[in-house]
Structures are given as structure tokens and as C-alpha cells.
Motif scaffolding. Structure first.
Motif, PDB file in Angstrom:
ATOM      1  N   GLY A   1       4.631  42.120  20.643  1.00  0.00           N
ATOM      2  CA  GLY A   1       5.750  42.419  19.772  1.00  0.00           C
ATOM      3  C   GLY A   1       5.429  43.459  18.723  1.00  0.00           C
ATOM      4  N   PRO A   2       6.462  43.948  18.024  1.00  0.00           N
ATOM      5  CA  PRO A   2       6.251  45.018  17.047  1.00  0.00           C
ATOM      6  C   PRO A   2       5.394  44.603  15.858  1.00  0.00           C
ATOM      7  CG  PRO A   2       8.509  44.183  16.948  1.00  0.00           C
ATOM      8  CD  PRO A   2       7.888  43.592  18.159  1.00  0.00           C
ATOM      9  N   LYS A   3       5.423  43.326  15.482  1.00  0.00           N
ATOM     10  CA  LYS A   3       4.577  42.899  14.358  1.00  0.00           C
ATOM     11  C   LYS A   3       3.099  43.010  14.721  1.00  0.00           C
ATOM     12  CE  LYS A   3       7.865  39.794  12.077  1.00  0.00           C
ATOM     13  NZ  LYS A   3       8.137  38.405  11.614  1.00  0.00           N
ATOM     14  N   THR A   4       2.759  42.592  15.938  1.00  0.00           N
ATOM     15  CA  THR A   4       1.363  42.721  16.369  1.00  0.00           C
ATOM     16  C   THR A   4       0.980  44.186  16.498  1.00  0.00           C
ATOM     17  OG1 THR A   4       1.423  40.610  17.531  1.00  0.00           O
ATOM     18  CG2 THR A   4      -0.285  42.170  18.188  1.00  0.00           C
ATOM     19  N   LEU A   5       1.857  45.001  17.074  1.00  0.00           N
ATOM     20  CA  LEU A   5       1.568  46.431  17.177  1.00  0.00           C
ATOM     21  C   LEU A   5       1.345  47.042  15.801  1.00  0.00           C
ATOM     22  CD1 LEU A   5       1.318  49.019  18.851  1.00  0.00           C
ATOM     23  CD2 LEU A   5       3.809  49.292  18.611  1.00  0.00           C
ATOM     24  N   ALA A   6       2.172  46.675  14.829  1.00  0.00           N
ATOM     25  CA  ALA A   6       2.004  47.210  13.475  1.00  0.00           C
ATOM     26  C   ALA A   6       0.640  46.826  12.901  1.00  0.00           C
ATOM     27  CB  ALA A   6       3.121  46.690  12.574  1.00  0.00           C
ATOM     28  N   ARG A   7       0.198  45.586  13.137  1.00  0.00           N
ATOM     29  CA  ARG A   7      -1.109  45.149  12.651  1.00  0.00           C
ATOM     30  C   ARG A   7      -2.236  45.942  13.308  1.00  0.00           C
ATOM     31  NH1 ARG A   7      -2.017  39.182  13.832  1.00  0.00           N
ATOM     32  NH2 ARG A   7      -3.848  39.484  12.491  1.00  0.00           N
ATOM     33  N   VAL A   8      -2.115  46.138  14.634  1.00  0.00           N
ATOM     34  CA  VAL A   8      -3.146  46.877  15.376  1.00  0.00           C
ATOM     35  C   VAL A   8      -3.233  48.315  14.877  1.00  0.00           C
ATOM     36  CG1 VAL A   8      -3.656  47.853  17.648  1.00  0.00           C
ATOM     37  CG2 VAL A   8      -3.083  45.431  17.434  1.00  0.00           C
ATOM     38  N   LEU A   9      -2.090  48.971  14.704  1.00  0.00           N
ATOM     39  CA  LEU A   9      -2.090  50.360  14.244  1.00  0.00           C
ATOM     40  C   LEU A   9      -2.628  50.465  12.821  1.00  0.00           C
ATOM     41  CD1 LEU A   9       1.384  51.508  15.647  1.00  0.00           C
ATOM     42  CD2 LEU A   9      -0.886  52.021  16.587  1.00  0.00           C
ATOM     43  N   ARG A  10      -2.283  49.511  11.978  1.00  0.00           N
ATOM     44  CA  ARG A  10      -2.783  49.522  10.604  1.00  0.00           C
ATOM     45  C   ARG A  10      -4.297  49.345  10.581  1.00  0.00           C
ATOM     46  NH1 ARG A  10      -0.074  45.088   7.158  1.00  0.00           N
ATOM     47  NH2 ARG A  10      -1.414  43.782   8.469  1.00  0.00           N
ATOM     48  N   LEU A  11      -4.807  48.439  11.429  1.00  0.00           N
ATOM     49  CA  LEU A  11      -6.255  48.250  11.482  1.00  0.00           C
ATOM     50  C   LEU A  11      -6.946  49.530  11.949  1.00  0.00           C
ATOM     51  CD1 LEU A  11      -8.711  46.369  11.262  1.00  0.00           C
ATOM     52  CD2 LEU A  11      -8.322  45.745  13.664  1.00  0.00           C
ATOM     53  N   GLN A  12      -6.396  50.182  12.944  1.00  0.00           N
ATOM     54  CA  GLN A  12      -6.999  51.427  13.411  1.00  0.00           C
ATOM     55  C   GLN A  12      -6.996  52.499  12.326  1.00  0.00           C
ATOM     56  OE1 GLN A  12      -8.641  52.346  16.103  1.00  0.00           O
ATOM     57  NE2 GLN A  12      -8.530  50.360  17.114  1.00  0.00           N
TER      58      GLN A  12
ATOM     59  N   ALA B   1     -12.356  48.933   0.069  1.00  0.00           N
ATOM     60  CA  ALA B   1     -11.158  48.696  -0.737  1.00  0.00           C
ATOM     61  C   ALA B   1     -10.206  49.886  -0.657  1.00  0.00           C
ATOM     62  CB  ALA B   1     -11.545  48.421  -2.191  1.00  0.00           C
ATOM     63  N   GLN B   2     -10.734  51.097  -0.723  1.00  0.00           N
ATOM     64  CA  GLN B   2      -9.889  52.287  -0.620  1.00  0.00           C
ATOM     65  C   GLN B   2      -9.313  52.429   0.785  1.00  0.00           C
ATOM     66  OE1 GLN B   2     -11.784  55.862  -2.123  1.00  0.00           O
ATOM     67  NE2 GLN B   2     -12.822  54.720  -3.738  1.00  0.00           N
ATOM     68  N   ALA B   3     -10.118  52.125   1.806  1.00  0.00           N
ATOM     69  CA  ALA B   3      -9.637  52.197   3.186  1.00  0.00           C
ATOM     70  C   ALA B   3      -8.489  51.215   3.396  1.00  0.00           C
ATOM     71  CB  ALA B   3     -10.775  51.902   4.153  1.00  0.00           C
ATOM     72  N   ALA B   4      -8.614  50.026   2.826  1.00  0.00           N
ATOM     73  CA  ALA B   4      -7.566  49.018   2.968  1.00  0.00           C
ATOM     74  C   ALA B   4      -6.250  49.507   2.377  1.00  0.00           C
ATOM     75  CB  ALA B   4      -8.005  47.717   2.289  1.00  0.00           C
ATOM     76  N   LEU B   5      -6.301  50.038   1.160  1.00  0.00           N
ATOM     77  CA  LEU B   5      -5.074  50.498   0.505  1.00  0.00           C
ATOM     78  C   LEU B   5      -4.480  51.703   1.216  1.00  0.00           C
ATOM     79  CD1 LEU B   5      -6.140  50.131  -3.244  1.00  0.00           C
ATOM     80  CD2 LEU B   5      -4.661  48.610  -1.912  1.00  0.00           C
TER      81      LEU B   5
ATOM     82  N   CYS C   1      -2.881  47.931   3.754  1.00  0.00           N
ATOM     83  CA  CYS C   1      -3.220  46.537   3.461  1.00  0.00           C
ATOM     84  C   CYS C   1      -3.043  46.272   1.973  1.00  0.00           C
ATOM     85  CB  CYS C   1      -4.656  46.227   3.872  1.00  0.00           C
ATOM     86  SG  CYS C   1      -4.954  46.285   5.652  1.00  0.00           S
ATOM     87  N   ALA C   2      -2.858  44.992   1.631  1.00  0.00           N
ATOM     88  CA  ALA C   2      -2.669  44.641   0.230  1.00  0.00           C
ATOM     89  C   ALA C   2      -3.945  44.870  -0.581  1.00  0.00           C
ATOM     90  CB  ALA C   2      -2.228  43.186   0.108  1.00  0.00           C
ATOM     91  N   ASP C   3      -5.096  44.562   0.029  1.00  0.00           N
ATOM     92  CA  ASP C   3      -6.367  44.727  -0.659  1.00  0.00           C
ATOM     93  C   ASP C   3      -7.483  44.596   0.377  1.00  0.00           C
ATOM     94  OD1 ASP C   3      -6.474  41.967  -0.147  1.00  0.00           O
ATOM     95  OD2 ASP C   3      -5.886  41.443  -2.188  1.00  0.00           O
TER      96      ASP C   3
ATOM     97  N   ALA D   1     -10.127  42.541   5.513  1.00  0.00           N
ATOM     98  CA  ALA D   1     -11.206  41.737   6.094  1.00  0.00           C
ATOM     99  C   ALA D   1     -10.651  40.628   6.987  1.00  0.00           C
ATOM    100  CB  ALA D   1     -12.065  41.145   4.980  1.00  0.00           C
ATOM    101  N   ARG D   2      -9.543  39.999   6.565  1.00  0.00           N
ATOM    102  CA  ARG D   2      -8.927  38.951   7.385  1.00  0.00           C
ATOM    103  C   ARG D   2      -8.381  39.539   8.685  1.00  0.00           C
ATOM    104  NH1 ARG D   2      -6.853  37.411   2.342  1.00  0.00           N
ATOM    105  NH2 ARG D   2      -4.824  38.333   2.847  1.00  0.00           N
ATOM    106  N   GLU D   3      -7.709  40.690   8.590  1.00  0.00           N
ATOM    107  CA  GLU D   3      -7.170  41.326   9.791  1.00  0.00           C
ATOM    108  C   GLU D   3      -8.304  41.719  10.745  1.00  0.00           C
ATOM    109  OE1 GLU D   3      -3.241  42.407  10.229  1.00  0.00           O
ATOM    110  OE2 GLU D   3      -4.044  40.416   9.788  1.00  0.00           O
TER     111      GLU D   3
END
Length: 244
Positions: free
Chosen positions: A173-184, A197-201, A205-207, A212-214
Motif C-alpha cells: 500500500g501507499p503508506k508502506t511505499l511512503a515509509r520505504v521511500l523516506r527511509l531510502q 539527526a540531520q538525515a532524519a529531518l 522523519c520527526a527526529d 532509528a525505529r523505521e
């Protein structure tokens, strides 16, 4: 040694690993892509991943691959992406076995298997429908950090329609795709040496704790373990070289 270059096939990447180097091998991480693989006389398909895959080949295995952009491969292979989620299958499971064997022999006998694999993909793509531009708009919207709801509105789909189309096109689904793309996006910053921390923002990501959780949920790795591996070897293409 891993190498990649843009393909003449729109949106795709051609990659190869024709000999193994010393040291640890990078796991294959989810990226929303699917691959056409050649390895020592076999043709396989790597479906979209929802978790990290550990390459299971021997040290002498040779690989070449065409990595399709998210959403582009199902029309090429003739199968919905969700049917191949987290799988590596022989191409004979999808296409006529006699045709696949002939193509595999042609690639194996070619002076440059990488170039011949790309040529095979280009010839087959001519007879297949082009990728749906709506799906590319979905990827672009989610990769820009837009919410699933905003992306659905932008492409003129309802939430259920977007979910159904995403399963067929991306494997989830699109939520999982969004998570995968954000992690990449985040890991691209990490590989460039950006602090976590800078990479996350920068990735949305929120922080750092969120990133790290993702990372743990989608790959089973910590950020530190990934960074150490990335510094020790050129990364494998996501979604590519694990054989079930």
C-alpha cells in the motif's frame, strides 16, 4: 565489485556484480523496485521487498540486473507486484520456459552479459504497455514527502482506489511505499556522511529516534550497523541479488 549505470529503458538502472570483493556484503534493502536478474545462466525476478534480504549466493556467483523504477515492472513481467512481494522467482514461473531458456543462453554466451541483459529487456519492453504516468505521479508525490491523502487527491483517486492500484503496482500500500521511500532518502544522506539527526529531518522523519525505529522495522539493522557496512563496501542494489 558492484557497478551501476542508467539504462536506456526509461527510469531503469542496469547494475552488475561480476566478482566478489573481500569483506562483508551489504544486505538488500527495500526500495519499492523490482529487478530482472541474470546469474550464471539463470534468469530470475526479484519482487518488491518489505524487509532486508541477505544475499545468499556463493563467492563465485556473477550477477547482472535491470532494476525497474517503482511501479514500472508489473506491466513488463505481466504480473501484479503483490504476487511477488518478498520473493525471488525463476522467470520461467512467469514466461514460457522455452523462451526464457533461449534468452538465458543468449545472455550467458554474450561477450558482455550486462549489455545483453539490457538489450533483452529493451526488446521485450517494446511489446509491453508503458508505465502508467499516474503511478509515477504517486511515487513522485510520496517521495516529495506529501501525505498519502494529499497524494491521492493530487492524482484524482480515492483512498481505496489508491491502495488497490498501489498493491498491483508497488507490491504494498501507499503508506508502506511512503515509509520505504523516506527511509531510502534518509540513507542516501547517511551514506553521504550527514549526521543521523540531520538525515532524519531532511528525509521527513520527526527526529533521529523515528528514523532509528523505521530502520529497525524495515531492515532489522541499526543506523550504526548500516553506516559501518556502507563504509566497508559499495552498496548492493536494493531489491536485487538475493535468491530464495
Amino acid at each position: 565489485m558492484y557497478a551501476e549505470r542508467p539504462s536506456r529503458l526509461d527510469g531503469a538502472v542496469v547494475w552488475s556484480r561480476l566478482e566478489s570483493g573481500p569483506g562483508p556484503v551489504m544486505p538488500v534493502l527495500p526500495d519499492g523496485c523490482m529487478d530482472l536478474l541474470w546469474t550464471d545462466g539463470r534468469l530470475l525476478v526479484a519482487g518488491p521487498d518489505t524487509h532486508a534480504q541477505t544475499p545468499g549466493d556463493g563467492p563465485a556467483a556473477r550477477y547482472a540486473g535491470v532494476r525497474f523504477a517503482p511501479g514500472a515492472a508489473p506491466a513488463f513481467f505481466g504480473v501484479p507486484a503483490h504476487e511477488l512481494r518478498d520473493l525471488r522467482v525463476d522467470l520461467t514461473d512467469l514466461w514460457p520456459a522455452q523462451d526464457v531458456r533461449r534468452l538465458a543462453e543468449r545472455i550467458t554466451d554474450a561477450p558482455d552479459p550486462v549489455t545483453e541483459l539490457e538489450a533483452v529487456a529493451l526488446r521485450h519492453a517494446v511489446d509491453r504497455p508503458p508505465p502508467d504516468p499516474l503511478l509515477r505521479a504517486v511515487v513522485d508525490g510520496l517521495n516529495a514527502g506529501r501525505s498519502v491523502a494529499a497524494t491521492a487527491d493530487a492524482v484524482g483517486l480515492g483512498a481505496r482506489q489508491l491502495h488497490r492500484r498501489s498493491l498491483d503496482a508497488f507490491g504494498y500500500g501507499p503508506k508502506t511505499l511512503a515509509r520505504v521511500l523516506r527511509l531510502q532518502r534518509a540513507l542516501a544522506h547517511v551514506r553521504a556522511g550527514v549526521p543521523y539527526a540531520q538525515a532524519a529531518l531532511a528525509a521527513g522523519c520527526a527526529d533521529q529516534a523515528h528514523l532509528a525505529r523505521e530502520m529497525r522495522d524495515l531492515t532489522g539493522l541499526t543506523l550504526g550497523a548500516y553506516a559501518a557496512l556502507a563504509n566497508s563496501e559499495t552498496p548492493e542494489p536494493s531489491g536485487s541479488s538475493t535468491i530464495a
